[in-house]
Design a protein around this motif. Structure first.
Motif, PDB file in Angstrom:
ATOM      1  N   MET A   1      32.166  71.801 -31.591  1.00 24.69           N
ATOM      2  CA  MET A   1      31.012  72.529 -31.378  1.00 24.69           C
ATOM      3  C   MET A   1      31.155  73.696 -30.579  1.00 24.69           C
ATOM      4  N   ASP A   2      30.560  74.842 -30.927  1.00 23.61           N
ATOM      5  CA  ASP A   2      30.588  75.869 -30.245  1.00 23.61           C
ATOM      6  C   ASP A   2      29.310  76.630 -30.515  1.00 23.61           C
ATOM      7  N   VAL A   3      28.440  76.733 -29.516  1.00 18.94           N
ATOM      8  CA  VAL A   3      27.215  77.464 -29.392  1.00 18.94           C
ATOM      9  C   VAL A   3      26.834  78.268 -28.178  1.00 18.94           C
ATOM     10  N   THR A   4      26.038  79.296 -28.620  1.00 17.97           N
ATOM     11  CA  THR A   4      25.388  79.944 -27.291  1.00 17.97           C
ATOM     12  C   THR A   4      23.937  80.005 -27.169  1.00 17.97           C
ATOM     13  N   ALA A   5      23.416  79.493 -26.218  1.00 13.35           N
ATOM     14  CA  ALA A   5      22.084  79.384 -25.805  1.00 13.35           C
ATOM     15  C   ALA A   5      21.364  80.324 -24.785  1.00 13.35           C
ATOM     16  N   PRO A   6      20.196  80.407 -24.671  1.00 19.90           N
ATOM     17  CA  PRO A   6      19.420  80.970 -23.587  1.00 19.90           C
ATOM     18  C   PRO A   6      19.431  79.862 -22.555  1.00 19.90           C
ATOM     19  N   ALA A   7      20.094  80.344 -21.392  1.00 19.09           N
ATOM     20  CA  ALA A   7      20.358  79.518 -20.048  1.00 19.09           C
ATOM     21  C   ALA A   7      18.839  78.599 -19.982  1.00 19.09           C
ATOM     22  N   HIS A   8      17.970  79.518 -19.570  1.00 17.04           N
ATOM     23  CA  HIS A   8      16.724  78.996 -18.941  1.00 17.04           C
ATOM     24  C   HIS A   8      15.949  78.190 -20.072  1.00 17.04           C
ATOM     25  N   ARG A   9      16.039  78.533 -21.426  1.00 18.80           N
ATOM     26  CA  ARG A   9      15.377  77.715 -22.345  1.00 18.80           C
ATOM     27  C   ARG A   9      16.079  76.493 -22.591  1.00 18.80           C
ATOM     28  N   LEU A  10      17.375  76.278 -22.519  1.00 22.23           N
ATOM     29  CA  LEU A  10      18.007  75.136 -22.638  1.00 22.23           C
ATOM     30  C   LEU A  10      17.895  74.442 -21.535  1.00 22.23           C
ATOM     31  N   SER A  11      17.998  74.776 -20.221  1.00 22.84           N
ATOM     32  CA  SER A  11      17.720  74.168 -18.941  1.00 22.84           C
ATOM     33  C   SER A  11      16.323  73.528 -19.064  1.00 22.84           C
ATOM     34  N   ALA A  12      15.347  74.054 -19.750  1.00 27.90           N
ATOM     35  CA  ALA A  12      13.961  73.590 -19.560  1.00 27.90           C
ATOM     36  C   ALA A  12      13.868  72.385 -20.669  1.00 27.90           C
ATOM     37  N   ASP A  44      13.192  51.626 -26.986  1.00 29.52           N
ATOM     38  CA  ASP A  44      11.810  51.649 -26.911  1.00 29.52           C
ATOM     39  C   ASP A  44      11.288  53.165 -27.123  1.00 29.52           C
ATOM     40  N   LEU A  45      12.213  53.975 -26.737  1.00 28.45           N
ATOM     41  CA  LEU A  45      11.883  55.618 -26.781  1.00 28.45           C
ATOM     42  C   LEU A  45      12.819  56.262 -27.535  1.00 28.45           C
ATOM     43  N   ALA A  46      12.153  57.436 -28.148  1.00 28.08           N
ATOM     44  CA  ALA A  46      13.155  58.409 -28.728  1.00 28.08           C
ATOM     45  C   ALA A  46      12.525  59.801 -28.451  1.00 28.08           C
ATOM     46  N   VAL A  47      13.402  60.860 -28.228  1.00 24.86           N
ATOM     47  CA  VAL A  47      12.967  62.164 -27.759  1.00 24.86           C
ATOM     48  C   VAL A  47      13.848  63.093 -28.740  1.00 24.86           C
ATOM     49  N   ARG A  48      13.189  63.928 -28.997  1.00 22.27           N
ATOM     50  CA  ARG A  48      14.006  65.198 -29.825  1.00 22.27           C
ATOM     51  C   ARG A  48      13.438  66.659 -29.443  1.00 22.27           C
ATOM     52  N   LEU A  49      14.121  67.368 -28.816  1.00 26.91           N
ATOM     53  CA  LEU A  49      13.848  68.585 -28.491  1.00 26.91           C
ATOM     54  C   LEU A  49      14.502  69.687 -28.981  1.00 26.91           C
ATOM     55  N   THR A  50      14.097  71.000 -29.508  1.00 28.20           N
ATOM     56  CA  THR A  50      14.916  71.940 -29.850  1.00 28.20           C
ATOM     57  C   THR A  50      14.791  73.105 -29.197  1.00 28.20           C
ATOM     58  N   CYS A  51      16.115  73.894 -29.198  1.00 27.88           N
ATOM     59  CA  CYS A  51      16.065  75.163 -28.537  1.00 27.88           C
ATOM     60  C   CYS A  51      16.756  76.115 -29.063  1.00 27.88           C
ATOM     61  N   PRO A  52      16.432  77.528 -29.215  1.00 25.40           N
ATOM     62  CA  PRO A  52      16.934  78.452 -30.131  1.00 25.40           C
ATOM     63  C   PRO A  52      18.392  78.796 -29.549  1.00 25.40           C
ATOM     64  N   ALA A  53      19.240  78.779 -30.514  1.00 24.87           N
ATOM     65  CA  ALA A  53      20.571  78.947 -29.991  1.00 24.87           C
ATOM     66  C   ALA A  53      21.240  79.622 -31.299  1.00 24.87           C
ATOM     67  N   THR A  54      22.561  80.175 -31.116  1.00 29.07           N
ATOM     68  CA  THR A  54      23.527  80.733 -32.065  1.00 29.07           C
ATOM     69  C   THR A  54      24.670  79.840 -32.228  1.00 29.07           C
ATOM     70  N   SER A  55      24.752  79.071 -33.388  1.00 23.98           N
ATOM     71  CA  SER A  55      25.968  78.165 -33.429  1.00 23.98           C
ATOM     72  C   SER A  55      27.172  79.023 -34.169  1.00 23.98           C
ATOM     73  N   HIS A  56      28.295  78.991 -33.297  1.00 22.31           N
ATOM     74  CA  HIS A  56      29.526  79.663 -33.986  1.00 22.31           C
ATOM     75  C   HIS A  56      30.290  78.430 -34.707  1.00 22.31           C
ATOM     76  N   THR A  57      30.192  77.277 -34.284  1.00 21.71           N
ATOM     77  CA  THR A  57      30.820  76.238 -34.811  1.00 21.71           C
ATOM     78  C   THR A  57      29.936  74.882 -34.813  1.00 21.71           C
TER      79      THR A  57
END
Length: 353
Positions: A1-12, A44-57
């Motif tokens: 996996m190789d991906v670049t993401a906005p740091a603050h969006r990913l942190s949130a 008991d619990l499942a969480v799924r969130l998304t973050c904008p990112a550019t996937s290189h691999t």
């Protein structure tokens, strides 16, 4: 996996997932053409969130949540690159590198829940902040730690109680649907806080979920049992009082300073006024009178100051109507003018000292 993401969006996104999931739960990160998905689950619990990112691999890894959350919080960068390096996930910046150990792969979040309806996210979160606040934080009966979520037709009803008070909020649904589940209050509040825009309401066998653009939280439900507004008698009102919620709350704070250890104060209803009174043997006594619109007979119920403040806080900035019943029956609080969210707050009186 190789991906670049906005740091603050990913942190949130990572911080939100970590707050929702149990401690020591690993986070599954998956990069693909759609961006970066952050997921985690237990029985008991499942969480799924998304973050904008550019996937290189494209690829996916599981990493410990706590160090990832803390690392992202302190990064002072616009972008962060996540790269798998052997048995590590490296977080790369122009001038720094942090590496987290990879954990064994887990199955992806696959909760198949049917969408029942949708609700405005802002109204849903606002109603939940008030209703969930009346749920018990820790109780041997799970019934009192949850929020009952019911829908009938085009109206959604949220109900919670800790035995001493109950809050009921009604708000419109975007589409009609039938639903009746009891959901852990703390989890539902956190999920609603993270949501934005239109929120979807989902159900499945023994499960409930909320979704929004970029997120899904699904949980096992509790036993709804007898948590119901109908369980509180409210047909014996003999006195109604209407006044500013903020003015009454301010007076409660001042007079409550002189209350005894249980912080119980008395609300004496007279002609066109209410008088708050409290006394404490070691510090003295206090009283304050406020103008009010009064209908019905004179009465003097006593309330615990903290609970009364919580109830009035739900009507901040509004004029509140107190419908008082005789004896130890609940006092019913409603806004004088009902908005999008129709709130009813039941507050049990206390025995005076």
């Amino acid at each position: 996996m190789d991906v670049t993401a906005p740091a603050h969006r990913l942190s949130a996104a990572v911080s939100t997932a970590s707050r929702l999931l149990p401690a020591r739960t690993g986070l599954r990160l998956r990069a693909d053409a759609a961006g970066l998905t952050i997921a985690g689950s237990d029985s008991d619990l499942a969480v799924r969130l998304t973050c904008p990112a550019t996937s290189h691999t494209d690829g996916s890894v599981v990493v410990p949540a706590a160090p990832l959350v803390e690392t992202l919080k302190v990064l002072d960068a616009e972008l962060v690159r996540l790269v798998v390096e052997g048995s590590r996930l490296a977080l790369r910046l122009d001038n720094a590198r942090f590496a987290l150990p990879l954990l064994p792969e887990t199955s992806a979040v696959t909760d198949a829940l049917a969408k029942v309806s949708e609700v405005d996210g802002a109204a849903f979160a606002s109603a939940l902040r008030i209703v969930a606040g009346t749920a018990a934080k820790d109780d041997p009966l799970p019934l009192f730690t949850g929020v009952r979520v019911q829908s009938s037709g085009a109206e959604l009803t949220l109900t919670a109680s800790d035995r001493y008070r109950m809050a009921v909020a009604r708000l419109p649904l975007r589409t009609a649907g039938d639903l009746d589940v009891l959901v852990p209050a703390s989890l539902l509040t956190e999920a609603a806080r993270a949501a934005s825009g239109v929120v979807g309401l989902h159900t499945g066998p023994g499960r409930f979920g909320v979704s929004w653009a970029g997120g899904l939280v699904a949980t096992a439900v509790l036993d709804a049992g007898f948590l119901s507004e109908e369980s509180i008698p409210s047909g014996a009102v003999d006195t109604t009082v209407s006044l500013s919620a903020d003015a009454l709350a301010a007076a409660v704070r001042r007079v409550g300073v002189y209350a005894e250890d249980r912080r119980v104060l008395t609300l004496e209803v007279g002609d066109a006024q209410v008088r708050l009174a409290s006394a404490r043997q070691d510090t003295g006594e206090a009283e304050e009178t406020l103008k009010a619109d009064v209908s019905g007979g004179r009465t003097s119920p006593s309330f615990q100051a903290r609970y009364l403040l919580d109830a009035l806080g739900a009507f901040a900035g509004e004029r509140v109507v107190l419908s008082i019943q005789p004896g130890m029956r609940a006092c019913v609080l409603r806004a004088a003018e009902v908005g999008e969210v129709a709130l009813t707050y039941y507050l049990m009186p206390m025995l005076p000292r």
